[in-house]
Design an enzyme around this catalytic site. Sequence first.
Site, PDB file in Angstrom:
ATOM      1  N   ASP A  10       0.872  -1.173   0.000  1.00 43.55           N
ATOM      2  CA  ASP A  10       0.000   0.000   0.000  1.00 43.55           C
ATOM      3  C   ASP A  10       0.909   1.224   0.000  1.00 43.55           C
ATOM      4  O   ASP A  10       2.097   1.117   0.285  1.00 43.55           O
ATOM      5  CB  ASP A  10      -0.883   0.006   1.251  1.00 43.55           C
ATOM      6  CG  ASP A  10      -1.748   1.261   1.349  1.00 43.55           C
ATOM      7  OD1 ASP A  10      -2.387   1.613   0.342  1.00 43.55           O
ATOM      8  OD2 ASP A  10      -1.773   1.903   2.411  1.00 43.55           O
ATOM      9  N   SER A  11       0.331   2.384  -0.307  1.00 43.96           N
ATOM     10  CA  SER A  11       1.094   3.627  -0.220  1.00 43.96           C
ATOM     11  C   SER A  11       1.568   3.887   1.210  1.00 43.96           C
ATOM     12  O   SER A  11       2.527   4.604   1.409  1.00 43.96           O
ATOM     13  CB  SER A  11       0.238   4.796  -0.702  1.00 43.96           C
ATOM     14  OG  SER A  11      -0.925   4.910   0.091  1.00 43.96           O
ATOM     15  N   TYR A  42      -0.629   8.524  -2.151  1.00 46.62           N
ATOM     16  CA  TYR A  42      -0.656   8.442  -3.609  1.00 46.62           C
ATOM     17  C   TYR A  42      -1.875   9.170  -4.191  1.00 46.62           C
ATOM     18  O   TYR A  42      -1.864   9.575  -5.356  1.00 46.62           O
ATOM     19  CB  TYR A  42      -0.761   6.968  -4.061  1.00 46.62           C
ATOM     20  CG  TYR A  42       0.499   6.130  -3.943  1.00 46.62           C
ATOM     21  CD1 TYR A  42       1.659   6.609  -3.343  1.00 46.62           C
ATOM     22  CD2 TYR A  42       0.512   4.835  -4.450  1.00 46.62           C
ATOM     23  CE1 TYR A  42       2.788   5.809  -3.243  1.00 46.62           C
ATOM     24  CE2 TYR A  42       1.640   4.031  -4.362  1.00 46.62           C
ATOM     25  CZ  TYR A  42       2.783   4.518  -3.753  1.00 46.62           C
ATOM     26  OH  TYR A  42       3.897   3.725  -3.667  1.00 46.62           O
ATOM     27  N   GLY A  43      -2.929   9.297  -3.399  1.00 49.38           N
ATOM     28  CA  GLY A  43      -4.253   9.651  -3.914  1.00 49.38           C
ATOM     29  C   GLY A  43      -4.395  11.019  -4.544  1.00 49.38           C
ATOM     30  O   GLY A  43      -5.367  11.270  -5.247  1.00 49.38           O
ATOM     31  N   CYS A  73      -4.282  -1.233  -2.027  1.00 49.41           N
ATOM     32  CA  CYS A  73      -4.342   0.224  -2.138  1.00 49.41           C
ATOM     33  C   CYS A  73      -5.268   0.539  -3.299  1.00 49.41           C
ATOM     34  O   CYS A  73      -4.993   0.134  -4.439  1.00 49.41           O
ATOM     35  CB  CYS A  73      -2.943   0.779  -2.414  1.00 49.41           C
ATOM     36  SG  CYS A  73      -2.898   2.558  -2.765  1.00 49.41           S
ATOM     37  N   THR A  75      -5.857   3.335  -4.806  1.00 52.13           N
ATOM     38  CA  THR A  75      -5.261   4.207  -5.813  1.00 52.13           C
ATOM     39  C   THR A  75      -4.282   3.436  -6.701  1.00 52.13           C
ATOM     40  O   THR A  75      -4.332   3.540  -7.933  1.00 52.13           O
ATOM     41  CB  THR A  75      -4.544   5.385  -5.129  1.00 52.13           C
ATOM     42  OG1 THR A  75      -5.477   6.048  -4.265  1.00 52.13           O
ATOM     43  CG2 THR A  75      -4.012   6.372  -6.133  1.00 52.13           C
ATOM     44  N   GLU A 147      -5.465   9.237   9.143  1.00 53.65           N
ATOM     45  CA  GLU A 147      -4.078   9.073   9.613  1.00 53.65           C
ATOM     46  C   GLU A 147      -3.791   9.936  10.841  1.00 53.65           C
ATOM     47  O   GLU A 147      -2.849   9.670  11.581  1.00 53.65           O
ATOM     48  CB  GLU A 147      -3.079   9.386   8.489  1.00 53.65           C
ATOM     49  CG  GLU A 147      -3.232   8.429   7.311  1.00 53.65           C
ATOM     50  CD  GLU A 147      -1.935   7.819   6.807  1.00 53.65           C
ATOM     51  OE1 GLU A 147      -0.899   8.474   6.902  1.00 53.65           O
ATOM     52  OE2 GLU A 147      -1.983   6.668   6.321  1.00 53.65           O
ATOM     53  N   CYS A 181     -10.978   2.982  -1.013  1.00 52.57           N
ATOM     54  CA  CYS A 181      -9.649   3.306  -0.486  1.00 52.57           C
ATOM     55  C   CYS A 181      -9.519   2.526   0.805  1.00 52.57           C
ATOM     56  O   CYS A 181     -10.446   2.504   1.615  1.00 52.57           O
ATOM     57  CB  CYS A 181      -9.549   4.815  -0.236  1.00 52.57           C
ATOM     58  SG  CYS A 181      -8.092   5.323   0.718  1.00 52.57           S
ATOM     59  N   THR A 182      -8.356   1.892   0.996  1.00 55.66           N
ATOM     60  CA  THR A 182      -8.216   0.981   2.144  1.00 55.66           C
ATOM     61  C   THR A 182      -8.201   1.696   3.499  1.00 55.66           C
ATOM     62  O   THR A 182      -8.213   1.045   4.538  1.00 55.66           O
ATOM     63  CB  THR A 182      -6.955   0.103   1.980  1.00 55.66           C
ATOM     64  OG1 THR A 182      -5.861   0.919   1.579  1.00 55.66           O
ATOM     65  CG2 THR A 182      -7.191  -0.970   0.931  1.00 55.66           C
ATOM     66  N   HIS A 183      -8.163   3.037   3.487  1.00 54.17           N
ATOM     67  CA  HIS A 183      -8.317   3.751   4.757  1.00 54.17           C
ATOM     68  C   HIS A 183      -9.779   3.804   5.203  1.00 54.17           C
ATOM     69  O   HIS A 183     -10.063   4.011   6.379  1.00 54.17           O
ATOM     70  CB  HIS A 183      -7.859   5.212   4.621  1.00 54.17           C
ATOM     71  CG  HIS A 183      -6.380   5.403   4.663  1.00 54.17           C
ATOM     72  ND1 HIS A 183      -5.579   5.114   3.594  1.00 54.17           N
ATOM     73  CD2 HIS A 183      -5.556   5.863   5.636  1.00 54.17           C
ATOM     74  CE1 HIS A 183      -4.314   5.406   3.914  1.00 54.17           C
ATOM     75  NE2 HIS A 183      -4.280   5.853   5.142  1.00 54.17           N
TER      76      HIS A 183
END
Lengths: 262, 262
Positions: A10-11, A42-43, A73, A75, A147, A181-183
């Site tokens: 992932d980023s 990255y997004g 990820c 993105t 984050e 998005c994995t977040h």
Amino acid sequence: MDDRRIGVFDSGFGGLTGLRELVRVLPHEDVVYFGDTGRVPYGGRSADTIARYTAEDIRFLRGFGVKAILVACGTASTVLGRLGSFDIPVLGVIEPAAEAALAATKNGRVGIIGTAASIRSGAYERALGGKCETFAAACPLFVPLVENGRFRRGDVVIETVAREYLEPMHDFGCDTLILGCTHYPLLGEIIADILPGVTLIDPGAEAADRLGRLLASEGLETSRDGDGSVEYYVSDDPEGFSRLASIFMGREVRENATKVEI
Amino acid sequence: MDDRRIGVFDSGFGGLTGLRELVRVLPHEDVVYFGDTGRVPYGGRSADTIARYTAEDIRFLRGFGVKAILVACGTASTVLGRLGSFDIPVLGVIEPAAEAALAATKNGRVGIIGTAASIRSGAYERALGGKCETFAAACPLFVPLVENGRFRRGDVVIETVAREYLEPMHDFGCDTLILGCTHYPLLGEIIADILPGVTLIDPGAEAADRLGRLLASEGLETSRDGDGSVEYYVSDDPEGFSRLASIFMGREVRENATKVEI
């Protein structure tokens, strides 16, 4: 049977929500995780730059002789088509998420949220193949807010931003929403409050499921039993890794990460 | 007299607030601006990674044969001491900001806000040299909020985040606050509402002033009159550059930027 490891990248940290699902689906497999923390996020970047970084991430993981790669990820997954083909499975989150959304929707209206780059790419719409109506919304502040720990109910900041981003989704009337998005799985409660009754699709979980089926069908599962190991690599200082990783993994992560230059 | 250009760089767009001040102080000079948009933001990264990126940024600008470099990035400025010396002036924003803060404070209490990396470095405290009491606060969400256009009065998101970050500053009782990141001058009104009567120090403006004095004292000013030119380079797709650049420059930017790989 194949005892080589699975690579996941992932980023940054978001992909750990995908790793969490992979460990649930394939508990015996050994995994190498790479988070490109030196170049996250990255997004907001261009497709060219994302493609270059993604190619480098894949090359790094291939150096471990992995048997398959999960691109955890959203993105990075949107640029896989530009990178040609590989002689091991390299699985992104787009198609598994689209397939799950088509299976879930009853009213034929699927919403898509993701980073600016993911939404601009149109990758989810292409994977949905015109089989439903779609509405897509970029949510550029979700990653920095998550984050910074702002993903909990009662936080006026994330709730205000989420309402702004999701209001048009409400008007669109989707019954299924791809969290592209994995977040975003960490925002599940916040999103469910704003869009009650909407089925939320977690692309990391769907991709982990598909990877499990793929390894089974191709006879690539590990011969070992017992808990698999996870080795973590990052491209910036791993200080604070365990704390942040624990948030995304939803359990205590005791391992540290090794810093590499990419 | 020296007709070579001045180099200016930042992790992305924030440094344009410094460039704006440089153009005000030295209107006849030609400038090359580099924004490392392919790796922005720097403020959450480790000192090692920031030092590596900063060294590469300086090398890139030196390729143009510039006569001096303005490091218009609070975070990059904190690592200059690790990079050794250069045979042209390479001027960061830390010392000029500290000097201005010491000249401005009456009660001997100076607040410092910046990115996580800048605050962790302790660079501003070192530059202030124990000549005043200090209180420092990291404001990690300010950069993404500003880059997403959320810097205006009446926006509950930026106002809530700013109040949280600045509340301890209020209790500390500083009469002077160093805005230790080149994005922060755009938050001037928001910050002034929360800390009324506090003198806000803009490091980009202070560094531009000091560079002007330095060129004059060393006879390095351009011999030309008339408006100087600015050439822009970025490390990601320059799409949308003019729009974002106009926000940070506070005037319409018509030039486009050239993409380079770094």
